[in-house]
Design an enzyme around this catalytic site. Structure first.
Site, PDB file in Angstrom:
ATOM      1  N   ASN A  37       0.856  -1.188   0.000  1.00 33.62           N
ATOM      2  CA  ASN A  37       0.000   0.000   0.000  1.00 33.62           C
ATOM      3  C   ASN A  37       0.891   1.236   0.000  1.00 33.62           C
ATOM      4  O   ASN A  37       1.385   1.641   1.038  1.00 33.62           O
ATOM      5  CB  ASN A  37      -0.910  -0.026   1.240  1.00 33.62           C
ATOM      6  CG  ASN A  37      -1.768   1.226   1.342  1.00 33.62           C
ATOM      7  OD1 ASN A  37      -1.871   1.997   0.393  1.00 33.62           O
ATOM      8  ND2 ASN A  37      -2.381   1.425   2.501  1.00 33.62           N
ATOM      9  N   TRP A  38       1.082   1.805  -1.184  1.00 34.88           N
ATOM     10  CA  TRP A  38       1.977   2.969  -1.286  1.00 34.88           C
ATOM     11  C   TRP A  38       1.362   4.231  -0.696  1.00 34.88           C
ATOM     12  O   TRP A  38       2.033   5.234  -0.547  1.00 34.88           O
ATOM     13  CB  TRP A  38       2.330   3.211  -2.755  1.00 34.88           C
ATOM     14  CG  TRP A  38       3.371   2.274  -3.295  1.00 34.88           C
ATOM     15  CD1 TRP A  38       4.051   1.312  -2.608  1.00 34.88           C
ATOM     16  CD2 TRP A  38       3.859   2.221  -4.646  1.00 34.88           C
ATOM     17  NE1 TRP A  38       4.928   0.673  -3.438  1.00 34.88           N
ATOM     18  CE2 TRP A  38       4.830   1.212  -4.706  1.00 34.88           C
ATOM     19  CE3 TRP A  38       3.575   2.940  -5.807  1.00 34.88           C
ATOM     20  CZ2 TRP A  38       5.519   0.905  -5.880  1.00 34.88           C
ATOM     21  CZ3 TRP A  38       4.249   2.625  -6.971  1.00 34.88           C
ATOM     22  CH2 TRP A  38       5.214   1.624  -7.005  1.00 34.88           C
ATOM     23  N   LYS A  39       0.075   4.212  -0.437  1.00 37.41           N
ATOM     24  CA  LYS A  39      -0.635   5.414   0.050  1.00 37.41           C
ATOM     25  C   LYS A  39      -0.357   6.585  -0.897  1.00 37.41           C
ATOM     26  O   LYS A  39      -0.190   6.349  -2.094  1.00 37.41           O
ATOM     27  CB  LYS A  39      -0.240   5.704   1.507  1.00 37.41           C
ATOM     28  CG  LYS A  39      -0.392   4.456   2.395  1.00 37.41           C
ATOM     29  CD  LYS A  39      -0.143   4.705   3.848  1.00 37.41           C
ATOM     30  CE  LYS A  39      -0.247   3.395   4.619  1.00 37.41           C
ATOM     31  NZ  LYS A  39      -0.017   3.538   6.051  1.00 37.41           N
ATOM     32  N   HIS A  86      -9.620   1.220   4.193  1.00 34.88           N
ATOM     33  CA  HIS A  86      -8.390   1.382   4.980  1.00 34.88           C
ATOM     34  C   HIS A  86      -8.699   2.338   6.135  1.00 34.88           C
ATOM     35  O   HIS A  86      -9.515   3.250   5.991  1.00 34.88           O
ATOM     36  CB  HIS A  86      -7.278   1.948   4.087  1.00 34.88           C
ATOM     37  CG  HIS A  86      -5.964   2.050   4.790  1.00 34.88           C
ATOM     38  ND1 HIS A  86      -5.602   3.150   5.528  1.00 34.88           N
ATOM     39  CD2 HIS A  86      -4.953   1.152   4.911  1.00 34.88           C
ATOM     40  CE1 HIS A  86      -4.402   2.929   6.048  1.00 34.88           C
ATOM     41  NE2 HIS A  86      -3.987   1.723   5.696  1.00 34.88           N
ATOM     42  N   GLU A  98      -5.961  -4.893  10.306  1.00 40.27           N
ATOM     43  CA  GLU A  98      -4.936  -3.887  10.571  1.00 40.27           C
ATOM     44  C   GLU A  98      -5.310  -3.113  11.836  1.00 40.27           C
ATOM     45  O   GLU A  98      -6.086  -2.143  11.761  1.00 40.27           O
ATOM     46  CB  GLU A  98      -4.855  -2.895   9.412  1.00 40.27           C
ATOM     47  CG  GLU A  98      -4.419  -3.480   8.101  1.00 40.27           C
ATOM     48  CD  GLU A  98      -3.782  -2.405   7.219  1.00 40.27           C
ATOM     49  OE1 GLU A  98      -2.609  -2.522   6.902  1.00 40.27           O
ATOM     50  OE2 GLU A  98      -4.475  -1.433   6.894  1.00 40.27           O
ATOM     51  N   SER A 119       2.886  -2.121  10.661  1.00 39.26           N
ATOM     52  CA  SER A 119       4.296  -2.159  11.076  1.00 39.26           C
ATOM     53  C   SER A 119       5.038  -3.433  10.671  1.00 39.26           C
ATOM     54  O   SER A 119       5.963  -3.846  11.366  1.00 39.26           O
ATOM     55  CB  SER A 119       4.407  -1.946  12.590  1.00 39.26           C
ATOM     56  OG  SER A 119       3.987  -0.647  12.925  1.00 39.26           O
ATOM     57  N   GLY A 136       1.943   2.141  11.305  1.00 36.09           N
ATOM     58  CA  GLY A 136       2.944   3.206  11.331  1.00 36.09           C
ATOM     59  C   GLY A 136       3.568   3.477  12.688  1.00 36.09           C
ATOM     60  O   GLY A 136       4.260   4.482  12.858  1.00 36.09           O
TER      61      GLY A 136
HETATM   62  P1  PGA Z   1       2.509   0.391   7.974  1.00 36.44           P
HETATM   63  O1  PGA Z   1       1.103   0.686   7.282  1.00 36.44           O
HETATM   64  O2  PGA Z   1       3.043  -0.882   7.385  1.00 36.44           O
HETATM   65  O3  PGA Z   1       3.352   1.587   7.636  1.00 36.44           O
HETATM   66  O4  PGA Z   1       2.259   0.269   9.440  1.00 36.44           O
HETATM   67  C1  PGA Z   1       0.212  -0.357   6.990  1.00 36.44           C
HETATM   68  C2  PGA Z   1      -1.038   0.196   6.341  1.00 36.44           C
HETATM   69  O5  PGA Z   1      -1.457   1.325   6.651  1.00 36.44           O
HETATM   70  O6  PGA Z   1      -1.635  -0.478   5.490  1.00 36.44           O
END
Ligand code: PGA
Length: 236
Positions: free
Chosen positions: A8-10, A94, A161, A199, A167
């Site tokens: 997920n590159w966001k 998400h 999640e 994470s 994060g």
């Molecule tokens: P992260 O994000 O791996 O940076 O914790 C995961 C996500 O938001 O899908």
């Protein structure tokens, strides 16, 4: 489905950086890799990347809740539009969208149904905030999310999640993961692919492998570093 890694590159990467990352990843996918990889890039890059990297699989990060394929929904992208590009997957619900775009379970369900109606597999996200976990209400919270946000058709992928893990570097314990994934397995169809996200990095995937209900990973930060992403793809 075999073991899966979803990146997920966001809202990250210039188009040039996105192309570089895809070039690096293509090489590792060409070499025998145990996992299948899906890259959820910003929608504006989908057309270009999909056209130039035929060996990679791309996903959208969202679709509109509008039931219409075309219409007045300014700024939105319909499932039909991404389907026409050849895209087969979309992240839906998400936590960022649930929190900052006020997406309720009902909206998530509508979006997931819009995807399924256009042969796009939704990757539906659920997960509790820290306050809920602290009050030991996480199982009830997740159960409600599942009951209200998943479509009747079982052609979806489900990602757990926990918001307190995204994060933050805080990974749930194996026991915490097993507890939640057992609940998920009791509620949804057996053949649904189950992902964990929050994470994840190349150093902690061995721990996640201990939870045999988990088929795949949803990566945020770790997917922005192609070396790290390659390592995860090869070792998952
Ligand atoms: P992260 O994000 O791996 O940076 O914790 C995961 C996500 O938001 O899908």
């Amino acid at each position: 489905m075999k073991r899966l890694v979803v990146a997920n590159w966001k809202m990250n990467f210039s188009l040039t950086d996105a192309i570089d990352c895809c070039k690096n990843i293509s090489k590792s996918i060409m070499s025998p890799s145990k996992s299948r990889t899906i890259i959820a890039c910003p929608s504006i890059y989908l057309s270009y990347l999909q056209g130039h990297f035929k060996d990679l699989i791309f996903a959208s990060q969202d679709v509109t809740k509008s039931r219409y394929n075309y219409g007045e929904a300014t700024g939105e992208i319909s499932a039909k539009m991404i389907y026409d590009l050849g895209v087969k997957y979309s992240i839906i619900g998400h936590s960022y969208r649930r929190i900052y775009h006020n997406e309720t379970n009902e909206i998530v369900k509508t979006k997931a149904e819009n995807c399924i109606n256009h042969n796009i597999t939704p990757i539906i996200c659920v997960g509790e905030p820290e306050s809920v976990r602290k009050n030991n209400m996480h199982l009830q919270y997740i159960e409600k999310q599942l009951q209200e946000s998943i479509p009747t058709s079982s052609s979806f992928i489900l990602a757990y999640e926990p918001i307190w893990s995204i994060g933050t570097g805080n990974l749930p314990t194996i026991l915490q993961l097993k507890e939640v994934f057992s609940l998920i397995e009791n509620i949804i169809a057996k053949h649904v692919t189950l992902l964990y996200g929050g994470s994840v990095n190349s150093q902690n995937i061995d721990l996640i492998k201990n939870v045999n209900q988990i088929d795949g990973l949803l990566l945020g930060k770790a997917s922005l570093n192609s070396l790290e992403l390659k390592q995860i793809i090869e070792n998952w």
